[in-house]
Design a protein around this motif. Sequence first.
Motif, mmCIF file in Angstrom:
data_model
loop_
_atom_site.group_PDB
_atom_site.id
_atom_site.type_symbol
_atom_site.label_atom_id
_atom_site.label_comp_id
_atom_site.label_asym_id
_atom_site.label_seq_id
_atom_site.Cartn_x
_atom_site.Cartn_y
_atom_site.Cartn_z
ATOM 1 N N PRO A 138 -1.292 -8.572 -19.018
ATOM 2 C CA PRO A 138 -1.444 -8.413 -20.017
ATOM 3 C C PRO A 138 -1.772 -8.704 -20.798
ATOM 4 N N ASN A 139 -3.436 -8.823 -20.297
ATOM 5 C CA ASN A 139 -4.693 -9.540 -21.171
ATOM 6 C C ASN A 139 -5.726 -7.542 -20.773
ATOM 7 N N ALA A 140 -5.815 -7.532 -22.153
ATOM 8 C CA ALA A 140 -6.686 -6.602 -23.011
ATOM 9 C C ALA A 140 -8.244 -6.735 -21.735
ATOM 10 N N ILE A 141 -8.932 -5.495 -21.700
ATOM 11 C CA ILE A 141 -10.992 -5.828 -21.494
ATOM 12 C C ILE A 141 -11.457 -5.727 -23.000
ATOM 13 N N THR A 142 -12.083 -6.498 -22.668
ATOM 14 C CA THR A 142 -13.256 -7.157 -24.039
ATOM 15 C C THR A 142 -14.689 -8.114 -23.474
ATOM 16 N N ALA A 143 -15.268 -7.559 -23.812
ATOM 17 C CA ALA A 143 -16.654 -7.523 -23.525
ATOM 18 C C ALA A 143 -17.353 -8.862 -23.945
ATOM 19 N N ALA A 144 -18.126 -9.465 -23.570
ATOM 20 C CA ALA A 144 -18.572 -10.604 -23.636
ATOM 21 C C ALA A 144 -20.308 -10.862 -23.010
ATOM 22 N N GLY A 153 -10.804 -2.912 -10.062
ATOM 23 C CA GLY A 153 -10.784 -3.663 -11.190
ATOM 24 C C GLY A 153 -9.870 -4.596 -12.181
ATOM 25 N N HIS A 154 -9.480 -5.250 -12.885
ATOM 26 C CA HIS A 154 -8.520 -5.217 -14.000
ATOM 27 C C HIS A 154 -9.083 -7.151 -14.658
ATOM 28 N N PRO A 155 -8.752 -7.058 -15.637
ATOM 29 C CA PRO A 155 -9.360 -8.453 -16.648
ATOM 30 C C PRO A 155 -8.361 -9.430 -16.081
ATOM 31 N N ALA A 156 -8.717 -10.342 -16.854
ATOM 32 C CA ALA A 156 -8.285 -11.963 -15.988
ATOM 33 C C ALA A 156 -7.884 -12.331 -17.829
ATOM 34 N N PRO A 157 -7.399 -13.660 -17.737
ATOM 35 C CA PRO A 157 -7.277 -13.676 -19.752
ATOM 36 C C PRO A 157 -8.817 -14.587 -20.111
ATOM 37 N N GLY A 158 -9.013 -13.919 -20.795
ATOM 38 C CA GLY A 158 -10.204 -14.137 -21.797
ATOM 39 C C GLY A 158 -10.950 -12.635 -21.922
ATOM 40 N N GLY A 159 -10.498 -11.231 -21.157
ATOM 41 C CA GLY A 159 -10.617 -10.061 -21.380
ATOM 42 C C GLY A 159 -11.624 -9.618 -20.494
#
Length: 318
Positions: free
Chosen positions: A151-157, A212-218
């Motif tokens: 359910p996680n989205a990909i975010t930049a940081a 690849g895939h996103p973890a919690p926190g994007g």
Amino acid sequence: MRWSTGYLLLIAVGLAACGGSSAKSQLGDGNGTTESPSGQSTQSSVAAQLPLGDGKVSTTGPRSGWVWSCQAANPNAPGAQLAGPWIGTTTWDPQRKIHVQGDVQWPAARFSVSTTSTARVVTTNRLPVHEGTGVFPISASDPAARYDSNPNAITAATVRVSLPLTPKAAAKPSCLGFGGIGVLNDGVLLFDALDAQGRDAVAHEVLDVCDGHPAPGGIYHHHDVPGCLMVTASGPATLVGYAFDGYGIYVIHKSDGTLPTNADLDACHGTTSVVPWNGKPTRIYHYVATAEFPYTLGCFHGTPVINNTGPPPGPPGP
């Protein structure tokens, strides 16, 4: 194009030729017949089977072919909810594994490596450069959702890590923590080979076309050196990233063109040999990518500057 599937099949053939596992998969009848995710029976070579890493996790110390984890597995943590038909009792078949759909490009991706007299500074915004990702969260209409409803989205940081330019061995190896254990040359963080439940993440979690895939926190990440980086490796030794203790992660090709196996490496999944390092051939310790679990690192050979860049895998269930 499924870079990872084709490349893993190629190196799995080499693994089998070098004495890798050829145990019968529960997918088949022992004669090479497997059931595809669509339910159709197809022929699958035994050479395509890779050893499954489930259960190969230690919390007490390093062990060859295992991950030494800083924390015990949590069987109630989030993760793939159903084992796909590519997973057998002791092996799994990368040729049969499906991928998350989509080709999302990230023009804002940033990745750089610079050096000072004593440090190598790696900066990334966690997004992949030169490659796309699947669509996350995984759509309910994507066949992948049957097995893994991430359910996680990909975010930049921004992640900025100062690594020793000339890493040194620690007095003793150390365990791998939650989250990032390194960063690869596509700008993506590298996690260890385990999912939050302590299983072989590369086998169980349904990943996109570049693994690849996103973890919690994007946090978009890899659990191995993905096929789209593998295919860029040429020559006997190619640097493809850095572990957070400063040592390089390499794709090594043996004289017959195959990848090394766990038997060629130490308990941290590394070895000492001459590789390109700081612009010249150098005899130095380094981690080595393999087709078999644990894929990159089994523990830290040096002292990590970061040992937790991601959140824990969630509280226990009821």
